[in-house]
Motif scaffolding. Structure first.
Motif, short mmCIF file in Angstrom:
data_model
loop_
_atom_site.label_atom_id
_atom_site.label_comp_id
_atom_site.label_asym_id
_atom_site.label_seq_id
_atom_site.Cartn_x
_atom_site.Cartn_y
_atom_site.Cartn_z
N HIS A 54 1.04 -1.21 -0.01
CA HIS A 54 -0.09 0.13 0.04
C HIS A 54 1.03 1.47 0.04
O HIS A 54 0.36 2.33 0.39
CB HIS A 54 -0.95 0.11 1.28
N ASN A 55 2.14 1.05 -0.61
CA ASN A 55 2.99 2.40 -0.53
C ASN A 55 2.97 3.16 0.95
O ASN A 55 2.79 4.39 0.56
CB ASN A 55 2.86 2.96 -1.62
N PRO A 56 3.03 2.82 2.04
CA PRO A 56 3.03 3.42 3.31
C PRO A 56 3.89 4.46 3.37
O PRO A 56 5.20 4.05 2.97
CB PRO A 56 3.15 2.36 4.38
N PRO A 57 3.82 5.72 3.93
CA PRO A 57 4.55 6.65 4.31
C PRO A 57 5.84 6.41 5.42
O PRO A 57 6.70 6.82 5.51
CB PRO A 57 3.96 7.90 4.53
N LEU A 58 5.34 5.23 6.09
CA LEU A 58 6.18 4.99 7.51
C LEU A 58 6.40 3.56 7.45
O LEU A 58 5.36 2.79 7.48
CB LEU A 58 5.13 5.58 8.77
N LEU A 59 7.43 3.04 7.82
CA LEU A 59 7.91 1.83 7.87
C LEU A 59 8.58 1.65 9.33
O LEU A 59 9.58 2.01 9.38
CB LEU A 59 8.89 1.22 6.69
N PHE A 60 8.02 0.51 9.86
CA PHE A 60 8.52 -0.03 10.96
C PHE A 60 9.33 -1.28 10.75
O PHE A 60 8.90 -2.28 10.51
CB PHE A 60 7.38 -0.35 12.25
N LEU A 61 10.70 -1.44 11.04
CA LEU A 61 11.41 -2.65 10.94
C LEU A 61 11.93 -3.12 12.29
O LEU A 61 12.84 -2.26 12.62
CB LEU A 61 12.36 -2.36 9.95
N ASP A 62 11.60 -4.46 12.81
CA ASP A 62 12.06 -4.85 13.83
C ASP A 62 12.97 -6.01 13.75
O ASP A 62 12.35 -7.12 13.19
CB ASP A 62 10.93 -5.27 14.91
N GLU A 63 14.28 -6.08 13.54
CA GLU A 63 15.04 -6.87 13.41
C GLU A 63 15.03 -7.64 11.76
O GLU A 63 14.62 -8.86 11.60
CB GLU A 63 14.98 -8.23 14.30
N PRO A 64 14.89 -6.87 10.99
CA PRO A 64 14.51 -7.21 9.56
C PRO A 64 15.61 -8.04 8.95
O PRO A 64 15.19 -8.83 7.83
CB PRO A 64 14.35 -5.98 8.73
N THR A 65 16.92 -8.02 9.43
CA THR A 65 17.91 -8.86 8.65
C THR A 65 18.51 -10.04 9.65
O THR A 65 19.69 -10.49 9.32
CB THR A 65 18.88 -8.05 8.26
N ILE A 66 17.69 -10.37 10.64
CA ILE A 66 18.16 -11.33 11.65
C ILE A 66 18.31 -12.78 10.78
O ILE A 66 17.27 -13.33 10.15
CB ILE A 66 17.13 -11.57 12.73
N GLY A 67 19.41 -13.20 11.01
CA GLY A 67 19.48 -14.82 10.37
C GLY A 67 19.75 -14.78 9.14
O GLY A 67 20.01 -15.76 8.30
N LEU A 68 20.14 -13.57 8.28
CA LEU A 68 20.26 -13.64 6.98
C LEU A 68 21.76 -13.61 6.43
O LEU A 68 22.58 -12.82 7.48
CB LEU A 68 19.59 -12.47 6.27
N ASP A 69 22.07 -14.01 5.41
CA ASP A 69 23.45 -14.14 4.86
C ASP A 69 23.77 -12.73 4.35
O ASP A 69 23.00 -11.77 4.26
CB ASP A 69 23.71 -15.08 3.95
N VAL A 70 25.14 -12.53 4.33
CA VAL A 70 25.69 -11.22 3.82
C VAL A 70 25.11 -10.61 2.48
O VAL A 70 24.53 -9.31 2.33
CB VAL A 70 27.21 -11.09 3.82
N LEU A 71 25.02 -11.24 1.61
CA LEU A 71 24.37 -10.77 0.28
C LEU A 71 23.03 -10.51 0.43
O LEU A 71 22.52 -9.44 -0.36
CB LEU A 71 24.87 -11.90 -0.90
N VAL A 72 22.04 -11.20 1.03
CA VAL A 72 20.66 -10.62 1.40
C VAL A 72 20.70 -9.45 2.09
O VAL A 72 19.82 -8.65 1.85
CB VAL A 72 20.09 -11.84 1.89
N LYS A 73 21.40 -9.38 3.02
CA LYS A 73 21.63 -8.09 3.97
C LYS A 73 21.99 -7.21 2.80
O LYS A 73 21.25 -5.99 3.02
CB LYS A 73 22.49 -8.30 5.13
N VAL A 74 22.79 -7.18 2.30
CA VAL A 74 23.17 -5.98 1.56
C VAL A 74 22.05 -5.63 0.52
O VAL A 74 21.78 -4.31 0.38
CB VAL A 74 24.50 -6.36 0.43
N LYS A 75 21.32 -6.61 -0.12
CA LYS A 75 20.29 -6.22 -0.88
C LYS A 75 19.25 -5.53 -0.34
O LYS A 75 18.56 -4.66 -0.87
CB LYS A 75 19.60 -7.30 -1.70
N ILE A 76 18.62 -6.12 0.71
CA ILE A 76 17.64 -5.37 1.54
C ILE A 76 17.92 -3.74 2.08
O ILE A 76 17.32 -3.06 1.93
CB ILE A 76 17.28 -6.22 2.90
#
Length: 338
Positions: free
Chosen positions: A176-198
């Protein structure tokens, strides 16, 4: 002016009752009628003002109150005291309107349906948020292409890897293209390449859509890559709110150098000859570390040149204090004046 803030929080407090049981049969009987409890204050008089378009890191140790704060800001928990204004709305009194204006990603929880294809989850969420067909198709094509999840759309969520699922979770939060995004540990357990993409994706939506992002994470590399401003929480209290650069600068006066010698050297010998530094053994043979105190006016280049000219050296490395180390020092020793 309040309208310029995406998040405006004043004197926020959240208390929980922690019940304890009495011992013995008699105690258990008494517990049927009255319970002993104590009040635990998870968040204590927190004030936050986050401008529209900011990316802010909200960090602290486990139990500091980060997740409790996020749950109050997103309307999941009701505060014990305090005022919350998110995009000019009260998360609890204007619930239906409010949820259409925010996106939320919890690293440990999914908003996608486990047994159906990812794209079917997207379409269900489209109906929940009442997104028009034309807007949905154009916006989601951009999101899907950027996050590189086109090949995942026909797969059920349960068959995705953690990194694949997190990219789909991000896409779902932005339907819904929100103007505000809350991220709580969004990269937990991810490998380095995925973290970079995010991280690259979050930078892009912040720049192109002006999306305000509040990020909580234990991975301080996320904070360094994304946020100019950090808010530190300790035992429910904000102990620092300001620029990450200023926080780093206040701790970067300490000078550290690693010397790898070509032959064995005794620390006592170096401590006597180069007494402006504190010397200690490294974690490899022939590696010794020199630390020069904050208040010292020693010229680092002159110091290194003196050591090199007097001993056979195979390698020299000047170390920068990491943000993770700075945060650890703050919790151990207290915040310095910045």
């Amino acid at each position: 002016m309040e309208e310029q803030y995406a998040i405006n929080v004043r004197h926020l407090r959240k208390e929980f009752k922690s019940y304890s049981s009495r011992s013995g049969l008699k105690g258990a009987f008494r517990d049927l009628f009255t319970r002993n409890y104590k009040i635990l204050r998870a968040v204590d008089d927190v004030n936050l003002q986050i401008k529209q378009g900011e990316m802010v890191g909200y960090i602290g140790e486990n139990g500091a109150g980060k997740s409790t704060t996020i749950k109050m800001l997103t309307g999941i928990l009701t505060p014990t005291e305090g005022d919350i204004s998110i995009l000019g709305m009260d998360p609890h009194k204007e619930r239906e309107k409010f949820v259409r204006k925010i996106g939320v990603v919890f690293g440990q929880r999914s908003q996608l349906w486990w047994d159906i294809a990812v794209q079917e989850s997207f379409r269900l969420l489209k109906k929940v948020y009442k997104v028009p067909d034309e807007q949905f198709e154009a916006h989601m094509k951009d999101i899907i292409d950027t996050l590189e999840i086109h090949d995942l759309l026909d797969k059920p969520v349960r068959k995705l890897s953690l990194g694949q699922r997190m990219r789909c979770e991000l896409a779902a939060a932005l339907i819904h293209n929100p103007p505000l995004l809350f991220l709580d540990e969004p990269t937990i357990g991810l490998d380095v390449l995925v973290k970079v993409k995010i991280r690259e994706f979050l930078k892009r939506i912040n720049k192109e859509y002006g999306t305000t992002i509040l990020l909580t994470t234990h991975d301080l590399a996320d904070i360094e890559a994304l946020c100019d401003r950090v808010i530190l929480l300790d035992k429910g209290n904000v102990i620092y709110d300001g620029e990450l650069e200023a926080l780093q600068h206040s701790w970067l006066q300490e000078k550290r150098v690693e010397f790898t010698f070509e032959e064995e050297i005794h620390i006592g010998e170096l401590s006597t000859e180069f007494n402006e530094a504190h010397w200690e053994e490294g974690d490899k043979p022939l590696l010794l570390r020199a630390t020069i105190a904050d208040e010292s006016e020693v010229d680092l280049s002159v110091f290194v040149a003196r050591v090199i000219s007097s001993r056979a050296i195979s390698d020299v490395k000047i170390n920068k204090v990491s943000t993770e180390e700075i945060i650890r020092h703050i919790y151990e020793e207290g915040i310095r004046h910045v």
